[in-house]
Motif scaffolding. Structure first.
Motif, PDB file in Angstrom:
ATOM      1  N   MET A 184       0.557  -1.014  -0.079  1.00  0.00           N
ATOM      2  CA  MET A 184      -0.606  -0.129  -0.019  1.00  0.00           C
ATOM      3  C   MET A 184       1.102   1.112   0.224  1.00  0.00           C
ATOM      4  N   ASP A 185       1.886   0.970   0.720  1.00  0.00           N
ATOM      5  CA  ASP A 185       3.030   2.462   0.995  1.00  0.00           C
ATOM      6  C   ASP A 185       3.690   2.761  -0.572  1.00  0.00           C
ATOM      7  N   LYS A 186       3.899   1.598  -1.259  1.00  0.00           N
ATOM      8  CA  LYS A 186       3.957   1.870  -3.037  1.00  0.00           C
ATOM      9  C   LYS A 186       3.233   2.104  -3.582  1.00  0.00           C
ATOM     10  N   PHE A 187       1.959   1.799  -3.418  1.00  0.00           N
ATOM     11  CA  PHE A 187       0.641   2.600  -4.325  1.00  0.00           C
ATOM     12  C   PHE A 187       0.498   3.177  -3.548  1.00  0.00           C
ATOM     13  N   GLN A 188       0.303   4.677  -3.053  1.00  0.00           N
ATOM     14  CA  GLN A 188       0.601   5.444  -3.038  1.00  0.00           C
ATOM     15  C   GLN A 188       1.586   6.596  -3.388  1.00  0.00           C
ATOM     16  N   ALA A 189       2.379   6.066  -2.929  1.00  0.00           N
ATOM     17  CA  ALA A 189       4.070   6.979  -3.085  1.00  0.00           C
ATOM     18  C   ALA A 189       3.688   6.993  -5.228  1.00  0.00           C
ATOM     19  N   ARG A 190       3.592   6.087  -5.154  1.00  0.00           N
ATOM     20  CA  ARG A 190       3.222   5.927  -6.701  1.00  0.00           C
ATOM     21  C   ARG A 190       1.687   6.716  -7.411  1.00  0.00           C
ATOM     22  N   ALA A 191       1.241   6.886  -7.439  1.00  0.00           N
ATOM     23  CA  ALA A 191       0.074   7.733  -7.389  1.00  0.00           C
ATOM     24  C   ALA A 191       0.384   9.314  -6.874  1.00  0.00           C
ATOM     25  N   ARG A 192       0.611   9.295  -5.658  1.00  0.00           N
ATOM     26  CA  ARG A 192       1.243  10.568  -5.227  1.00  0.00           C
ATOM     27  C   ARG A 192       2.632  11.343  -6.737  1.00  0.00           C
ATOM     28  N   ALA A 193       3.195  10.310  -7.222  1.00  0.00           N
ATOM     29  CA  ALA A 193       4.225  10.415  -8.320  1.00  0.00           C
ATOM     30  C   ALA A 193       3.888  10.493  -9.501  1.00  0.00           C
ATOM     31  N   LEU A 194       2.508   9.851  -9.707  1.00  0.00           N
ATOM     32  CA  LEU A 194       1.599  10.145 -11.193  1.00  0.00           C
ATOM     33  C   LEU A 194       0.539  11.254 -11.467  1.00  0.00           C
ATOM     34  N   ALA A 195       0.221  11.990  -9.870  1.00  0.00           N
ATOM     35  CA  ALA A 195      -0.193  12.883 -10.082  1.00  0.00           C
ATOM     36  C   ALA A 195       0.853  14.342  -9.794  1.00  0.00           C
ATOM     37  N   ASP A 196       1.847  14.212  -9.983  1.00  0.00           N
ATOM     38  CA  ASP A 196       3.339  15.465 -10.206  1.00  0.00           C
ATOM     39  C   ASP A 196       3.097  15.053 -11.254  1.00  0.00           C
ATOM     40  N   ARG A 197       3.731  14.129 -12.189  1.00  0.00           N
ATOM     41  CA  ARG A 197       3.914  14.171 -13.630  1.00  0.00           C
ATOM     42  C   ARG A 197       2.357  15.203 -14.411  1.00  0.00           C
ATOM     43  N   LEU A 198       1.123  14.096 -14.112  1.00  0.00           N
ATOM     44  CA  LEU A 198       0.340  14.997 -14.738  1.00  0.00           C
ATOM     45  C   LEU A 198       0.682  16.488 -14.531  1.00  0.00           C
ATOM     46  N   PHE A 199       0.291  16.883 -13.497  1.00  0.00           N
ATOM     47  CA  PHE A 199       0.437  18.184 -13.273  1.00  0.00           C
ATOM     48  C   PHE A 199       2.103  19.366 -13.830  1.00  0.00           C
ATOM     49  N   ASN A 200       2.502  18.913 -14.737  1.00  0.00           N
ATOM     50  CA  ASN A 200       3.274  18.680 -14.989  1.00  0.00           C
ATOM     51  C   ASN A 200       3.606  19.335 -16.386  1.00  0.00           C
ATOM     52  N   VAL A 292      -2.730   2.356 -16.593  1.00  0.00           N
ATOM     53  CA  VAL A 292      -1.252   2.523 -16.797  1.00  0.00           C
ATOM     54  C   VAL A 292      -0.565   1.745 -16.058  1.00  0.00           C
ATOM     55  N   ALA A 293       0.308   0.906 -17.406  1.00  0.00           N
ATOM     56  CA  ALA A 293       1.492  -0.402 -15.673  1.00  0.00           C
ATOM     57  C   ALA A 293       1.996   0.897 -14.893  1.00  0.00           C
ATOM     58  N   ALA A 294       1.464   0.739 -13.746  1.00  0.00           N
ATOM     59  CA  ALA A 294       2.573   1.983 -12.618  1.00  0.00           C
ATOM     60  C   ALA A 294       3.915   1.171 -12.541  1.00  0.00           C
ATOM     61  N   ASP A 295       4.514   0.135 -12.802  1.00  0.00           N
ATOM     62  CA  ASP A 295       6.218  -0.033 -12.616  1.00  0.00           C
ATOM     63  C   ASP A 295       7.058   0.340 -13.600  1.00  0.00           C
ATOM     64  N   ASN A 296       6.485   0.475 -15.178  1.00  0.00           N
ATOM     65  CA  ASN A 296       6.540   0.640 -16.296  1.00  0.00           C
ATOM     66  C   ASN A 296       8.191   1.840 -16.512  1.00  0.00           C
ATOM     67  N   ASP A 297       8.736   1.270 -17.128  1.00  0.00           N
ATOM     68  CA  ASP A 297       9.675   2.284 -16.967  1.00  0.00           C
ATOM     69  C   ASP A 297       9.304   3.360 -17.858  1.00  0.00           C
ATOM     70  N   TRP A 298       7.962   3.545 -18.741  1.00  0.00           N
ATOM     71  CA  TRP A 298       7.506   4.472 -19.475  1.00  0.00           C
ATOM     72  C   TRP A 298       6.068   5.578 -18.616  1.00  0.00           C
ATOM     73  N   ARG A 299       6.001   4.761 -18.121  1.00  0.00           N
ATOM     74  CA  ARG A 299       4.425   5.173 -17.139  1.00  0.00           C
ATOM     75  C   ARG A 299       3.991   7.144 -16.771  1.00  0.00           C
ATOM     76  N   ASP A 300       5.174   7.335 -17.022  1.00  0.00           N
ATOM     77  CA  ASP A 300       4.887   8.673 -16.930  1.00  0.00           C
ATOM     78  C   ASP A 300       3.901   9.517 -18.065  1.00  0.00           C
ATOM     79  N   TYR A 301       4.486   8.463 -19.587  1.00  0.00           N
ATOM     80  CA  TYR A 301       4.193   9.010 -20.648  1.00  0.00           C
ATOM     81  C   TYR A 301       3.296   8.265 -21.169  1.00  0.00           C
TER      82      TYR A 301
END
Length: 466
Positions: A184-200, A292-301
């Motif tokens: 669950m901590d991994k999920f939350q960290a990835r969710a925050r990182a993806l949200a940050d990416r969207l708003f960049n 999105v596959a959240a552990d893939n290297d291209w997840r941000d895109y």
């Protein structure tokens, strides 16, 4: 205890005092084959949270979606609410499988609870891409068979970004699948990182204050989601898996009920399902969900690209990668998607007001060189998957592909122009895209001007007054 939690949640997003209507969800079955379709009512559900939508914009005027639904007052004929959307069935209908058999897919329509019985009308695109009526059903919110008792929330939504009252914000739900309790901590960290990416990424960057972002995941027994082509099968919280319609990278859920039963415990206008996997993949259905596959290297895109499909109905502009569903090479009508055109009349281009007088239409670009390189890339990509090579090799191939494209386009005469560039919508010749480069065409890091404008229009639908 569940009621107490909901009151705290609603108070935190500014809904408790506003007393919005409840959320009504109509679940249906959409069935047929390549040449026919039909509908049937499955159930009507009162969701546990109030309606999160914008009360000032009940009517959708954007003309997006392969379909549209309207909530109509049967006495006056007045449309109370409408939204355009697309469907998994609609994509499946263009596959080879649909020519050989019939299938049924689940879909949902959500809207604010009406005060009395209403007609829910479903429309589809006709031969001229206008909306024509397909089906309707009478829905009585007070009927005895309406489901009103929600089960205890399977997990608590976490506020990743909270900008204000849901009624004037886009509520984006990041819904995790394939995460164990220990992850669950991994999920939350990835969710925050993806949200940050969207708003960049523009225009989300400039409109970040118009969004609330929530994260919600129900733990599963085993880490990861199913990938049937490799013999991997896992229990899923939302039904999301790889290999949809036989495409190894296509990730969707065909279990609409499962995903809605989880999502209903958070406010949402849009849903991105984050699957716990490192294999490249994702998908997006306008008005339904994206993945999105959240552990893939291209997840941000992949995250932002697929969200463009789901949120703003952006068409794919690429045409060299294989897909399971089809598009006509010789279109007879102008597509409804905002970022592609059939260029049936070059004198009246869909986005003519954005084209400089000096820009030729069609617009030249290094198409032959691009396609020659893409043939090599796609052959190597197919070989990597057939040999089940490590995912790092696929990521390296994609980096090589993007580096070549960036270099090829760097000196193109109309690199930054808005025009009509041949090749889009899975077709090398039948469709045109508005600019040379875009996140909907290659793995670039920005949307083109037309796509950004189309996204802005949907943000307005959920966050501003007319």
């Amino acid at each position: 205890m569940r009621i107490g939690f909901l009151l705290v949640l609603l108070s935190g997003i500014g809904l408790a005092q506003a007393a919005p209507p409840q959320t009504l969800r109509v679940d249906i079955q959409h069935a047929g084959d390549a040449k026919s379709e039909r509908y049937a009512l499955e159930r009507v559900v009162v969701e546990p949270l109030p309606w999160p939508g914008n009360p000032a914009r009940p009517i959708d005027t954007t003309n997006r979606g392969a379909q549209k639904f309207e909530v109509v007052d049967p006495d006056s004929g007045r449309v109370l609410y409408s939204r355009g959307y697309s469907t998994v069935f609609g994509e499946w209908q263009t596959t080879d499988e649909a020519k050989q058999m019939q299938r049924s897919f689940q879909e949902s329509m959500r809207f604010p609870m009406p005060a009395k019985p209403v007609l829910v009308k479903v429309y589809g695109r006709d031969a001229n891409n206008g909306f024509s009526p397909l089906w309707s059903v009478r829905v009585d919110p007070q009927a005895l068979d309406v489901e009103r008792v929600a089960r205890p929330a399977p997990a608590r939504p976490i506020a990743i970004r909270r900008s204000g009252d849901s009624s004037h914000k886009v509520d984006l739900l990041l819904l995790g699948d394939g995460y164990t309790a220990a992850e669950m901590d991994k999920f939350q960290a990835r969710a925050r990182a993806l949200a940050d990416r969207l708003f960049n990424v523009s225009p989300f960057k400039e409109r970040a204050a118009d969004f609330n972002v929530w994260a919600l995941a129900v733990p599963v027994p085993e880490s990861g989601v199913s990938r049937p082509s490799t013999g991997v099968h896992h229990v899923s919280a939302t039904g999301a898996r790889y290999d949809i319609f036989g495409s190894e990278r296509y990730v969707l859920t065909l279990d609409n009920r499962a995903f809605r039963e989880v999502a209903q415990y958070a406010p949402y206008d849009a849903v991105e399902i984050m699957v716990n996997g490192e294999t490249y993949g994702g998908g997006g259905i306008f008005g339904q969900f994206s993945t999105v596959a959240a552990d893939n290297d291209w997840r941000d895109y992949v995250f932002v690209h697929e969200f463009g499909h789901h949120f703003a109905a952006l068409a794919d502009e690429y045409y060299t990668s294989p897909v399971a569903y089809a598009s006509a090479d010789t279109p007879r009508v102008e597509p409804w998607e905002p970022n592609v055109t059939a260029l049936l009349d070059p004198r009246h281009l869909k986005w003519q007001d954005r084209v400089a007088a000096a820009t030729p239409v069609p617009t030249p670009w290094p198409k032959a060189e691009f396609e020659e390189h893409e043939r090599q890339i796609q052959a190597r990509r197919k070989q990597l998957r057939e040999q089940r090579r490590p995912e790092a090799e696929m990521s390296a191939l994609f980096r090589e592909e993007q580096a070549y494209t960036d270099k090829l386009f760097a000196d193109a005469p109309y690199r930054d122009a808005v025009g009509a560039f041949q090749g889009a919508n899975y077709s090398a010749t039948g469709y045109y895209r508005p600019q040379l480069q875009c996140m909907m065409f290659t793995r670039a890091d920005a949307f083109c001007d037309l796509c950004a404008h189309a996204i802005d229009q949907i943000i307005d639908l959920y966050s501003t007054a007319p």
